[in-house]
Design a protein around this motif. Structure first.
Motif, mmCIF file in Angstrom:
data_model
loop_
_atom_site.group_PDB
_atom_site.id
_atom_site.type_symbol
_atom_site.label_atom_id
_atom_site.label_comp_id
_atom_site.label_asym_id
_atom_site.label_seq_id
_atom_site.Cartn_x
_atom_site.Cartn_y
_atom_site.Cartn_z
ATOM 1 N N SER A 1 0.831 -1.203 0.000
ATOM 2 C CA SER A 1 0.000 0.000 0.000
ATOM 3 C C SER A 1 0.867 1.256 0.000
ATOM 4 O O SER A 1 1.932 1.300 0.630
ATOM 5 C CB SER A 1 -0.907 0.001 1.234
ATOM 6 O OG SER A 1 -1.580 1.234 1.361
ATOM 7 N N SER B 1 -0.560 4.123 1.134
ATOM 8 C CA SER B 1 -1.132 5.049 2.110
ATOM 9 C C SER B 1 -0.265 5.287 3.347
ATOM 10 O O SER B 1 -0.300 6.385 3.910
ATOM 11 C CB SER B 1 -2.540 4.587 2.523
ATOM 12 O OG SER B 1 -2.501 3.368 3.226
ATOM 13 N N ILE C 1 -0.128 2.456 -5.959
ATOM 14 C CA ILE C 1 0.091 1.258 -5.169
ATOM 15 C C ILE C 1 1.291 0.526 -5.770
ATOM 16 O O ILE C 1 1.534 0.598 -6.976
ATOM 17 C CB ILE C 1 -1.174 0.372 -5.127
ATOM 18 C CG1 ILE C 1 -1.115 -0.618 -3.971
ATOM 19 C CG2 ILE C 1 -1.418 -0.321 -6.461
ATOM 20 C CD1 ILE C 1 -2.475 -1.207 -3.604
ATOM 21 N N THR D 1 -4.926 5.921 4.784
ATOM 22 C CA THR D 1 -4.952 5.047 5.952
ATOM 23 C C THR D 1 -6.181 5.360 6.799
ATOM 24 O O THR D 1 -6.396 6.521 7.171
ATOM 25 C CB THR D 1 -3.686 5.248 6.797
ATOM 26 O OG1 THR D 1 -2.547 4.902 5.996
ATOM 27 C CG2 THR D 1 -3.708 4.387 8.042
ATOM 28 N N LYS E 1 -2.062 -1.134 5.707
ATOM 29 C CA LYS E 1 -1.417 -2.189 4.933
ATOM 30 C C LYS E 1 -2.328 -2.737 3.838
ATOM 31 O O LYS E 1 -3.545 -2.575 3.889
ATOM 32 C CB LYS E 1 -1.026 -3.332 5.878
ATOM 33 C CG LYS E 1 -0.089 -2.917 6.997
ATOM 34 C CD LYS E 1 -0.083 -3.924 8.133
ATOM 35 C CE LYS E 1 0.850 -3.499 9.259
ATOM 36 N NZ LYS E 1 0.652 -4.270 10.497
ATOM 37 N N VAL E 2 -1.732 -3.422 2.874
ATOM 38 C CA VAL E 2 -2.501 -4.307 2.002
ATOM 39 C C VAL E 2 -2.882 -5.519 2.836
ATOM 40 O O VAL E 2 -2.023 -6.205 3.389
ATOM 41 C CB VAL E 2 -1.684 -4.738 0.768
ATOM 42 C CG1 VAL E 2 -2.361 -5.908 0.064
ATOM 43 C CG2 VAL E 2 -1.528 -3.575 -0.203
ATOM 44 N N THR F 1 -7.258 -2.925 0.599
ATOM 45 C CA THR F 1 -6.865 -2.238 1.830
ATOM 46 C C THR F 1 -8.066 -1.436 2.307
ATOM 47 O O THR F 1 -9.106 -1.378 1.634
ATOM 48 C CB THR F 1 -5.637 -1.343 1.600
ATOM 49 O OG1 THR F 1 -5.176 -0.820 2.863
ATOM 50 C CG2 THR F 1 -5.966 -0.160 0.690
ATOM 51 N N THR G 1 -9.805 2.273 3.591
ATOM 52 C CA THR G 1 -9.642 3.699 3.317
ATOM 53 C C THR G 1 -10.763 4.495 3.974
ATOM 54 O O THR G 1 -11.909 4.020 4.040
ATOM 55 C CB THR G 1 -9.636 3.986 1.802
ATOM 56 O OG1 THR G 1 -9.387 5.385 1.577
ATOM 57 C CG2 THR G 1 -10.963 3.617 1.152
#
Length: 656
Positions: A372, A374, A384, A416, A459-460, A474, A476
């Protein structure tokens, strides 16, 4: 490669002297690699898993007073205080507007659900091994399915089920008339208990679990992280490993071979020296994957006693060697992997798993890892990252020569997430700690119910490969309602005009020369006035798949849910497969847990060759009034004093 050893599994942590072939410099920017000897050590063979309960002495049910003065809670969590990427702050505090997304409806229609049952819960975790365990949050679910069995491993217990949900391991019960509790992680690896009640001695502290089933070899692969404790004081010593078990047959109740991979990385036991404070690096958050040739483990490496972060580490082992029980499996390690996409150290390289027919064969065998963007920005991420590990077939030799590359793809914006609200209901632990008459402490800023961590490490969480495309998920923040601002200093929270949803991505990698990738699609899955947290993903042979998650919000107790999608399309609804019946009521949301309301840290997803998709998600399967809690803090063998989480397992058929 060396021959399989016949000596028995030791009952203490011990690293046997052995050597192995380890890797060469990678092609991923400036990542380094380590040479022989190897940090992997064969520990031995463990006997078949006992399925019958061991009868304990009769004991009374615990009450709140029993928690006073006890050594109950312990957490290895160091991530939040480290210098690892921490993103999304400008979105959560309102300086940057989150993305917008349409809402999909929520349904409890069981259409397509072929199995649905409660997995292990906090009672099982705390009261397995005769009660010689700690209270821990969150469960960190691992799930794998093969033949007639479902194998679940969580913090800190192992259970094997039939596909209809019947538990097959009774375990060492703390209460004679209690339910099956399974095996503690320490029992599974045949190690001393984490704590012998009431005050020691102390054994290994195991957590961060995962598992995979390989249909091509009919073997089960299971991992857990471990932190060593001082046997007398229970203090963490700083030494740590990833423990790996591989079944000897297709029966998970049979015998297993066990290895220990030292992740302290202080120059001892075959490890490289990464210069961590007090010679203790910490391999956190191990995630696993496999292809035709290798078994792969990634970790995030922190300083255990300091604030340093060394990035992701990748351990690639020969799958054939593990299946054969070779003492020194061929292995290549990639150290301190950088990310050129974000000009930083990598953070959580999520292995991309697949059905065997979908394993990537180009470039001598390729394993992908998603990451990720983020965590690397305080605002919105708009790309990504994807890593490829090529020439994995060289793991079939004594001289592996793998290469690691990275690329990134421009995407929709995402960030995130923060914290999720949950429906109000009984919270006897929170009520107790806010009552001096109960246990003598009070946290006046916390209001009931507390909130849930919605995945605030960014995280992914889900990764799957189908028809050459990499599917990633992920969390958001999105515009709407259902999320919360949270004060990690005192537990206070307030509602904000955001909700947490799922961000999904489909990447099409190409590697005719250097690794590149294009965006095949992306989108969001969101529910009005509620949150979807810790999304996993699986895609079946036809391209139809599903996303698994926890659904929580002001009108939803934490519930297990799936969002199925047709090939080439986005999910159109969210199905509740495990209805929550009360709010989460755990110690991590209180001062005892550092005002860190843990949830997750991840779910799990897999597909069997017939296309059935299996998901593991966290939810709450019980509630308990203050009066009931005062008489029995297990609330009828459903929880402990300190936590009430449960896990849920679902099997669904793909949409046509």
């Amino acid at each position: 490669m060396r021959s399989r050893s016949s000596f028995a599994l030791a009952s203490v942590i011990g690293l046997m002297a052995a050597g192995a072939v380890v890797g060469v410099t990678t092609d991923a920017s400036s990542a380094t690699s380590q040479h022989s000897p190897s940090p992997a050590r064969y520990v031995g063979e463990r006997a078949p898993l006992a399925t019958q309960a061991k009868a304990p002495a009769a004991t009374g049910l615990p009450t709140p007073g029993d928690a006073l003065g006890g050594n109950e809670t312990k957490s290895p969590e160091v991530e939040a205080r480290q210098n690892s990427p921490q993103g999304g702050s400008n979105v959560l505090n309102g300086k940057v507007r989150p993305p917008s997304a349409a809402s999909v409806p929520v349904t409890q229609n069981p259409n397509g659900v072929t199995s649905s049952f409660e997995g292990s819960n906090h009672f099982d975790s705390r009261y397995s091994d005769g009660g010689n365990a700690f209270s821990g949050e969150p469960p960190d679910q691992g799930l794998c399915v093969g033949g007639d069995y479902v194998f679940e491993i969580v913090n800190s217990v192992v259970q094997v089920y039939t596909k209809s949900g019947t538990p097959l391991i009774a375990g060492t019960k703390a209460f004679p008339d209690g339910p099956s509790v399974g095996l503690s992680l320490n029992e599974f690896y045949e190690l001393p208990p984490a704590i012998v009640r009431p005050s020691g001695p102390y054994g290994p502290f195991m957590f961060d679990t995962a598992c995979l089933y390989d249909p091509t070899t009919d073997r089960w692969f299971v991992t857990s992280a471990n932190l060593d404790q001082d046997p007398t004081t229970g203090d963490f010593t700083g030494t740590n490993q990833v423990w790996l078990a591989v079944s000897e047959t297709d029966d998970p109740l049979g015998a297993w071979q066990i290895w220990s991979i030292d992740t302290t990385n202080n120059g001892e036991n075959g490890t490289p020296d990464h210069g961590c404070l007090e010679a203790a690096c910490f391999g956190d958050y191990p995630q696993i994957g496999m292809d035709a040739h290798g078994f792969y483990i990634t970790t995030n490496e922190f300083e255990f006693f300091g604030d340093g972060f060394n990035g992701a580490q990748v351990y690639a082992l020969s799958k054939d060697d593990l299946v054969a029980g070779v003492e020194d499996p061929t292995m290549q390690m990639f150290e301190n992997v950088p990310t050129s996409s974000y000009n930083d150290l990598s953070y959580t390289m999520q292995p991309v798993n697949a059905l065997p027919a979908e394993w990537a064969t180009s470039q001598g065998g390729t394993m992908y890892f998603g990451m990720s963007g983020s965590p690397f920005t305080a605002g919105l991420a708009r790309s990504i990252a994807l890593y490829s590990l090529t020439n994995t077939s060289s793991l079939d030799t004594d001289s592996p020569d793998l290469a690691l590359e990275e690329t990134s793809v421009a995407t929709q914006p995402y960030a995130t997430p923060g914290f999720a609200q949950q429906q109000n209901g009984p919270t006897p632990l929170l009520d107790c700690v806010n009552s001096v008459s109960c246990i003598g402490v009070r946290y006046p800023s916390i209001k009931s119910p507390s909130v849930l961590d919605a995945g605030n490490s960014g995280k992914v969480y889900g990764a799957w490969l189908h028809d050459g495309d990499v599917y990633l998920t992920t969390g958001t923040p999105l515009t709407g309602s259902g999320a919360a601002w949270y004060n990690t200093n005192n537990g206070a929270w307030k509602a904000i005009k955001q909700r947490t949803g799922v961000a999904w991505f489909v990447l099409h990698p190409s590697q005719s020369g250097a690794l590149s990738a294009s965006l095949g699609g992306n989108g969001y899955v969101a529910v009005q006035g509620a949150n979807l947290t810790y999304p996993s993903i699986a895609v079946g042979p036809t391209g139809a798949g599903a996303i698994g998650a926890t659904l929580a919000g002001p009108s939803y107790y934490p519930s297990a849910a799936v969002a199925r999608f047709r090939a080439g399309q986005a999910p159109e609804r969210v199905q509740v497969t495990g209805q929550g019946v009360g709010p989460n009521d755990g110690f991590t949301a209180t001062g005892e847990g550092g005002y860190d309301p843990r949830w997750g840290d991840y779910g799990a997803a897999t597909v069997t060759p017939d296309g059935t998709m299996w998901f593991a998600s966290e939810y709450t399967a019980s509630q308990c009034t203050d009066a009931e809690f005062a008489l029995d803090t297990t609330c009828g063998y459903r929880r402990s004093f300190y936590a009430n989480w449960s896990t849920h397992i679902t099997a669904v058929q793909p949409l046509g």
